[in-house]
Design an enzyme around this catalytic site. Structure first.
Site, PDB file in Angstrom:
ATOM      1  N   LYS A 103      11.233   2.624  -8.068  1.00 61.25           N
ATOM      2  CA  LYS A 103      10.028   2.443  -7.456  1.00 61.25           C
ATOM      3  C   LYS A 103      10.439   2.415  -5.970  1.00 61.25           C
ATOM      4  CE  LYS A 103       5.820   1.326  -6.345  1.00 61.25           C
ATOM      5  NZ  LYS A 103       5.854   0.192  -5.371  1.00 61.25           N
ATOM      6  N   GLU A 118       7.247   7.538   0.371  1.00 63.77           N
ATOM      7  CA  GLU A 118       5.923   7.410   0.884  1.00 63.77           C
ATOM      8  C   GLU A 118       5.865   7.211   2.166  1.00 63.77           C
ATOM      9  OE1 GLU A 118       3.564   3.384   0.292  1.00 63.77           O
ATOM     10  OE2 GLU A 118       3.659   4.611  -1.682  1.00 63.77           O
TER      11      GLU A 118
END
Length: 301
Positions: A173, A180
């Site tokens: 993550k 991102e």
């Protein structure tokens, strides 16, 4: 399955609601009375304290934490160690640093408890669309939690997976969030270039909509960009200040530790930091240096 959801902020409450819709019993724990009241309206059973929430379920229990990363997680785990029984399971669905997760898993294991880390992506859209979950932990324990992940994911067999041992979920993550950062920065720069080309008077929302279908740069982030430009084409009232959650920093630190070049992610974080500079000393010094060696004009503030 029955579980306790600790932390009923927007993300935790939405995940709990999706689980309730999937037929699971969720007891909610949160220090905020308003959060508990809102949760009750969604079918989540409110508990006035963490102890009361734990006592509401028989052992073996499942306690899912959706709280900010850092000291709060350790504080809650210390409290839970005195409340839980052997073979109970604690899930951390927040954005904890994976090294902390490895440490916490070892500590809980010594107390006879199981620790599962779930790197969770989906934001405010997760309630309707489902969540992407990267799961770390013991195989048998993760397998036993499959009904929860299937209920939260976009589909039972899509959007989630057991990626490795304790810490692996939060590690992946972390890297996800670093990627991102880079994607967001690229979109921002591209649209800024188009916005600056005044002679073409481009409709940036229209461009975003064109790119959303068939283009190699289509993505969910582009979908959200199109939504934002539709609502507010000039981005009026939005300050040019970009925060960061810390995961980009961790990703870059890990890249350095592993001798992996990650210039895009690194520069995207630096651009976020730059967005917060209201009175840049460095830029002033650059202007002064240009004036010293070339006589270039200095603009007055």
């Amino acid at each position: 399955m029955d579980l306790v959801m600790v932390g009923l902020g927007r993300m935790g409450a939405n995940m709990a609601e999706r689980l309730v819709r999937g037929g699971h019993r969720v007891v909610g724990s949160d220090p905020g009375k308003e959060a508990l009241s809102r949760a009750a309206e969604k079918g989540i059973e409110p508990a006035e304290s963490l102890a009361a929430a734990v006592e509401a379920l028989p052992s073996p229990r499942i306690v899912w934490l959706m709280v900010p990363a850092g000291e709060l997680v350790d504080t809650l785990l210390d409290e839970l160690k005195s409340l839980l029984s052997a073979d109970d399971i604690v899930i951390d669905g927040g954005n904890s640093m994976y090294k902390d997760t490895v440490r916490r898993a070892q500590t809980l294991r010594a107390s006879g408890l199981h620790y599962v880390d779930v790197g969770t992506s989906g934001g405010v859209w997760g309630l309707a669309e489902g969540y992407s979950m990267m799961v770390g932990g013991e195989t048998a324990i993760v397998d036993s939690l499959t009904p929860l992940f299937e209920a939260l994911a976009p589909a039972a067999d899509k959007g989630w997976g057991h990626v490795g041992p304790s810490g692996a979920g939060h590690f992946t993550k972390m890297v996800h969030n670093g990627i991102e950062y880079g994607m967001m920065q690229a979109y921002a720069e591209g649209f800024a270039i188009m916005e600056k080309k005044a002679e073409f008077d481009l409709d940036l929302h229209q461009v975003a909509e064109v790119w959303r279908h068939g283009s190699v740069v289509r993505s969910w982030l582009l979908d959200l960009t199109a939504n934002a430009l539709d609502k507010n084409p000039a981005l009026a009232g939005i300050a040019p200040y970009v925060s960061d959650s810390g995961e980009g920093r961790w990703t870059i630190s890990e890249a350095i530790e592993l001798d992996v070049s990650a210039p895009v992610i690194t520069l995207s974080l630096l651009e976020r930091l730059r967005s917060r500079e209201k009175d840049s000393y460095g830029d002033k010094l650059l202007a002064a240096m240009r004036n010293e060696f070339g006589g270039h004009a200095i603009k007055s503030s």
